[in-house]
Design a protein around this motif. Sequence first.
Motif, PDB file in Angstrom:
ATOM      1  N   VAL A  55       0.865  -1.139   0.038  1.00 56.63           N
ATOM      2  CA  VAL A  55      -0.062   0.014  -0.194  1.00 56.63           C
ATOM      3  C   VAL A  55       0.985   1.149   0.039  1.00 56.63           C
ATOM      4  CG1 VAL A  55      -1.798  -0.944   1.178  1.00 56.63           C
ATOM      5  CG2 VAL A  55      -0.333   0.183   2.493  1.00 56.63           C
ATOM      6  N   LEU A  56       0.112   2.254  -0.399  1.00 53.02           N
ATOM      7  CA  LEU A  56       0.884   3.701  -0.438  1.00 53.02           C
ATOM      8  C   LEU A  56       0.394   4.713   0.432  1.00 53.02           C
ATOM      9  CD1 LEU A  56       1.383   3.825  -4.437  1.00 53.02           C
ATOM     10  CD2 LEU A  56       3.351   2.855  -2.623  1.00 53.02           C
ATOM     11  N   LYS A  60      -6.611   4.031  -0.881  1.00 48.84           N
ATOM     12  CA  LYS A  60      -7.801   3.793  -0.046  1.00 48.84           C
ATOM     13  C   LYS A  60      -7.634   2.420   0.284  1.00 48.84           C
ATOM     14  CE  LYS A  60     -11.706   3.549  -2.514  1.00 48.84           C
ATOM     15  NZ  LYS A  60     -12.978   3.961  -3.356  1.00 48.84           N
ATOM     16  N   ILE A  61      -7.814   2.117   1.501  1.00 48.85           N
ATOM     17  CA  ILE A  61      -7.529   0.690   2.082  1.00 48.85           C
ATOM     18  C   ILE A  61      -8.988   0.069   2.620  1.00 48.85           C
ATOM     19  CG2 ILE A  61      -5.364   0.540   2.390  1.00 48.85           C
ATOM     20  CD1 ILE A  61      -5.828   1.139   5.317  1.00 48.85           C
ATOM     21  N   VAL A  76       0.599   5.610   5.613  1.00 48.65           N
ATOM     22  CA  VAL A  76       1.926   5.216   5.510  1.00 48.65           C
ATOM     23  C   VAL A  76       1.903   4.467   4.425  1.00 48.65           C
ATOM     24  CG1 VAL A  76       2.668   5.397   7.879  1.00 48.65           C
ATOM     25  CG2 VAL A  76       1.778   3.301   6.936  1.00 48.65           C
ATOM     26  N   SER A  77       3.303   4.144   3.726  1.00 50.98           N
ATOM     27  CA  SER A  77       3.423   2.994   2.714  1.00 50.98           C
ATOM     28  C   SER A  77       4.043   1.786   3.334  1.00 50.98           C
ATOM     29  CB  SER A  77       4.228   3.427   1.556  1.00 50.98           C
ATOM     30  OG  SER A  77       5.674   4.056   2.051  1.00 50.98           O
ATOM     31  N   GLY A  78       3.679   0.682   2.969  1.00 46.16           N
ATOM     32  CA  GLY A  78       4.413  -0.550   3.404  1.00 46.16           C
ATOM     33  C   GLY A  78       3.368  -2.024   3.046  1.00 46.16           C
ATOM     34  N   VAL A  98      -4.052  -3.906   9.200  1.00 45.63           N
ATOM     35  CA  VAL A  98      -2.949  -3.346   9.823  1.00 45.63           C
ATOM     36  C   VAL A  98      -1.809  -3.701   8.774  1.00 45.63           C
ATOM     37  CG1 VAL A  98      -1.056  -4.711  11.778  1.00 45.63           C
ATOM     38  CG2 VAL A  98      -3.572  -5.090  11.867  1.00 45.63           C
ATOM     39  N   VAL A  99      -0.929  -2.388   8.865  1.00 45.02           N
ATOM     40  CA  VAL A  99       0.229  -2.368   8.032  1.00 45.02           C
ATOM     41  C   VAL A  99       1.548  -2.223   8.615  1.00 45.02           C
ATOM     42  CG1 VAL A  99       0.914  -0.574   5.930  1.00 45.02           C
ATOM     43  CG2 VAL A  99      -1.340  -1.081   6.302  1.00 45.02           C
TER      44      VAL A  99
END
Length: 440
Positions: A55-56, A60-61, A76-78, A98-99
């Motif tokens: 994700v960046l 949208k998550i 965040v990105s991850g 959870v990222v």
Amino acid sequence: MSEATFRGGVHPYEGKELSSDLPIKTVMPTGEMVFPMGQHIGAPATPIVAKGDKVLVGQKIGEASGFISANICSSVSGTVKAVEPRMLLNGSKATCVVVENDGQYTGIEGLGEDRDYTKLSNDEIRDIVKEAGVVGMGGAGFPTNVKLAPKEPDKIDYILVNGAECEPYLTSDYRQMLECPEEIVGGLKVILKLFDKAKGLICIEDNKPEAIAKMEKMVQNENRIEVKVLKTKYPQGGERTLISAATGRKIYSAKLPADAGCIVDNISTVIAIYRAVCKCTPLITRVMTLTGDAFEKPVNVNVRIGCCHADLVAEGGGFKQEPAKIISGGPMMGFAMFDLNVPVTKTSSSILAMTTDEVALNEPTPCIRCGRCVSACPGNLVPQKMAQAVSHNDYDTFVSLNGMECYECGSCTYACPAKRPLTQLFKQARQHVAAQRRKK
């Protein structure tokens, strides 16, 4: 300079001097980030990512799952570690994405780019606000795109920017008025584009003279915007009390502000609208106040949504001693936290850490019928009679006394010399009545 106010209210110790002069500090979190899918009133968002996905920042998550719902975007990105139930501020568990933060903060394409709102249609502006996941950040979390689409937009006369910040100890809105007034005015101008006949009022209590001066300077050439100075009194920043003080109009629990020709948005919400529409940035950060006499060094922080409350404690220099009580929000309408290992959400406003739990020290005694609760109530209610009805489980009488109009602001409890937990009683009663009505 005229001061507007409302009937009733109280004057609790403000405590704002602990953090009001401290500039906002930006915090860049590390490690695990937790994004609850329910950070707003209405239906929780539906996760649209899965374990292992990259994700960046700004992606949208979680997708709004109904008319009253809101998108969730990653701050965040991850890599997504899990989609699972996690503990929230109120002690319940709910689905979270959870990222694992990679520390790179790589953004989606176009993140932060300038955009001219004057070239957008009204529908495009509302769609952008919806896509950005903007909600009311003063505590309620109502989806902002819905608020900006009333049934009769031509009947909206006032856009009220709530800069009262009447809750003791909190100074995040105050600092934002001093440090980013351009974004506040910019966000208000975006809203005013949607309502041709409306006037913008930036409402500020008179205990914030520097903010008043700053905002007045910013709007001196704006013919549709003015600063409305309010008398310092709690709960001046409540939606109904704010409308009453600023416009003289009244609304009740069965009505929306739009029914009185008003739309009310918190300072942070207006800034979020500006960033979404004019800077192509969804709601991924918020300003919080870390304060109270248990903190070594109180501070205002700009944090990424999804970071852990426990990790923020170090930003306030840690605790001088083990706090007797930790509150999310202010002492009047906030709620006690029993665990700091919970994520920051769109509606998180502070960590208030106190060395003394004053509530626990107060032993309730019988009501002496002094009437102070009646004088303090901004809703013109009679708390003493309402409490008597609730203590006998007489919910019909509670309703007949207009108990469902209670703000749950805590003014009656604060004013009561017998230290009776009036607000707690009314909160439970309102929940009971609402549940019974849903069953019917």
